[in-house]
Design a protein around this motif. Sequence first.
Motif, PDB file in Angstrom:
ATOM      1  N   CYS A   1      47.530   7.317 107.158  1.00  0.00           N
ATOM      2  CA  CYS A   1      47.869   8.464 107.508  1.00  0.00           C
ATOM      3  C   CYS A   1      48.860   9.173 106.911  1.00  0.00           C
ATOM      4  CB  CYS A   1      48.815   8.115 109.011  1.00  0.00           C
ATOM      5  SG  CYS A   1      48.312   7.858 110.255  1.00  0.00           S
ATOM      6  N   ILE A   2      48.468   9.243 105.287  1.00  0.00           N
ATOM      7  CA  ILE A   2      49.331   9.889 104.144  1.00  0.00           C
ATOM      8  C   ILE A   2      48.426  10.834 104.218  1.00  0.00           C
ATOM      9  CG2 ILE A   2      47.526   9.101 102.490  1.00  0.00           C
ATOM     10  CD1 ILE A   2      50.931   9.347 102.326  1.00  0.00           C
ATOM     11  N   MET A   3      47.646  11.724 104.874  1.00  0.00           N
ATOM     12  CA  MET A   3      46.689  13.046 104.630  1.00  0.00           C
ATOM     13  C   MET A   3      47.232  13.727 105.713  1.00  0.00           C
ATOM     14  SD  MET A   3      44.916  13.488 102.493  1.00  0.00           S
ATOM     15  CE  MET A   3      44.184  12.669 100.973  1.00  0.00           C
TER      16      MET A   3
ATOM     17  N   ASP B   1      53.448  17.722 107.498  1.00  0.00           N
ATOM     18  CA  ASP B   1      54.501  18.403 106.276  1.00  0.00           C
ATOM     19  C   ASP B   1      54.388  19.867 106.113  1.00  0.00           C
ATOM     20  OD1 ASP B   1      57.280  18.053 104.514  1.00  0.00           O
ATOM     21  OD2 ASP B   1      55.763  18.150 103.192  1.00  0.00           O
ATOM     22  N   PHE B   2      53.258  20.111 105.871  1.00  0.00           N
ATOM     23  CA  PHE B   2      52.976  21.178 105.498  1.00  0.00           C
ATOM     24  C   PHE B   2      53.437  22.607 106.998  1.00  0.00           C
ATOM     25  CE2 PHE B   2      49.969  25.035 105.510  1.00  0.00           C
ATOM     26  CZ  PHE B   2      50.634  25.643 103.811  1.00  0.00           C
TER      27      PHE B   2
ATOM     28  N   PHE C   1      57.996  27.164  96.490  1.00  0.00           N
ATOM     29  CA  PHE C   1      56.707  26.464  96.195  1.00  0.00           C
ATOM     30  C   PHE C   1      55.191  27.674  96.273  1.00  0.00           C
ATOM     31  CE2 PHE C   1      59.324  23.232  97.809  1.00  0.00           C
ATOM     32  CZ  PHE C   1      59.333  22.292  97.145  1.00  0.00           C
ATOM     33  N   CYS C   2      55.587  28.578  96.883  1.00  0.00           N
ATOM     34  CA  CYS C   2      54.308  29.197  96.668  1.00  0.00           C
ATOM     35  C   CYS C   2      53.784  30.040  94.949  1.00  0.00           C
ATOM     36  CB  CYS C   2      53.832  30.025  97.819  1.00  0.00           C
ATOM     37  SG  CYS C   2      52.358  31.008  98.032  1.00  0.00           S
ATOM     38  N   ILE C   3      52.354  29.811  94.671  1.00  0.00           N
ATOM     39  CA  ILE C   3      52.112  30.719  93.161  1.00  0.00           C
ATOM     40  C   ILE C   3      52.067  31.392  93.365  1.00  0.00           C
ATOM     41  CG2 ILE C   3      50.356  29.782  91.526  1.00  0.00           C
ATOM     42  CD1 ILE C   3      50.425  27.597  92.239  1.00  0.00           C
ATOM     43  N   ASN C   4      51.100  32.340  94.204  1.00  0.00           N
ATOM     44  CA  ASN C   4      51.411  33.079  94.293  1.00  0.00           C
ATOM     45  C   ASN C   4      52.156  34.229  95.602  1.00  0.00           C
ATOM     46  OD1 ASN C   4      48.180  33.026  93.187  1.00  0.00           O
ATOM     47  ND2 ASN C   4      47.671  31.829  95.045  1.00  0.00           N
TER      48      ASN C   4
ATOM     49  N   LEU D   1      49.620  23.123  99.535  1.00  0.00           N
ATOM     50  CA  LEU D   1      49.176  22.062 100.312  1.00  0.00           C
ATOM     51  C   LEU D   1      47.905  21.653  99.139  1.00  0.00           C
ATOM     52  CD1 LEU D   1      48.852  20.375 103.201  1.00  0.00           C
ATOM     53  CD2 LEU D   1      47.546  22.839 103.243  1.00  0.00           C
ATOM     54  N   ALA D   2      46.722  22.989  98.548  1.00  0.00           N
ATOM     55  CA  ALA D   2      45.948  21.727  97.936  1.00  0.00           C
ATOM     56  C   ALA D   2      46.178  21.274  97.006  1.00  0.00           C
ATOM     57  CB  ALA D   2      45.212  23.405  97.239  1.00  0.00           C
ATOM     58  N   LYS D   3      47.395  21.468  96.222  1.00  0.00           N
ATOM     59  CA  LYS D   3      47.794  20.499  95.016  1.00  0.00           C
ATOM     60  C   LYS D   3      48.762  18.926  96.126  1.00  0.00           C
ATOM     61  CE  LYS D   3      49.700  23.758  91.752  1.00  0.00           C
ATOM     62  NZ  LYS D   3      50.468  24.927  91.631  1.00  0.00           N
ATOM     63  N   ARG D   4      48.725  19.204  96.722  1.00  0.00           N
ATOM     64  CA  ARG D   4      49.813  17.918  97.458  1.00  0.00           C
ATOM     65  C   ARG D   4      48.375  17.080  97.609  1.00  0.00           C
ATOM     66  NH1 ARG D   4      54.901  17.354  99.767  1.00  0.00           N
ATOM     67  NH2 ARG D   4      53.947  15.252 100.650  1.00  0.00           N
ATOM     68  N   ILE D   5      47.264  18.210  98.240  1.00  0.00           N
ATOM     69  CA  ILE D   5      46.121  17.213  98.879  1.00  0.00           C
ATOM     70  C   ILE D   5      45.309  16.510  97.933  1.00  0.00           C
ATOM     71  CG2 ILE D   5      43.874  16.818  99.971  1.00  0.00           C
ATOM     72  CD1 ILE D   5      45.204  19.346 102.546  1.00  0.00           C
TER      73      ILE D   5
END
Length: 124
Positions: free
Chosen positions: A14-16, A22-23, A34-37, A51-55
């Motif tokens: 269940c990690i994904m 969490d997101f 944490f958002c870069i943009n 979220l994309a970085k964590r995935i």
Amino acid sequence: MSYFFFTLMLIKVCIMPLIYLDFELRHDYIVKNFCINKNRPQLNCDGKCYLAKRIAAAKEKEEREAERNFVYQLCETIAEPIRPVFAFGKCDTAETQVTVSFDYLPNLNGRILTSGVFHPPLVA
């Protein structure tokens, strides 16, 4: 003990979904911190970069773990010591290796067991 291993396996499976949960639960905090943009609101990122970085990190960790497990199993299989089939008396396998082999010589004369029964008639 089995509950512990079951829980570990359940978390691994269940990690994904846990990352997505969490997101969703910390969405505002992630967007603020944490958002870069966050300086470019026209991109409508809303923390999806985080979220994309964590995935990606979770997938990379899973691949590294799978590779490490494969290499470990391969090394374990190759380096497995030869274990004796039968050990007679007391034997310390750390000091000596005992291998017992039983030679089996098959009947190679080509005789079939049914040849005594099934044969052409004998002419006298």
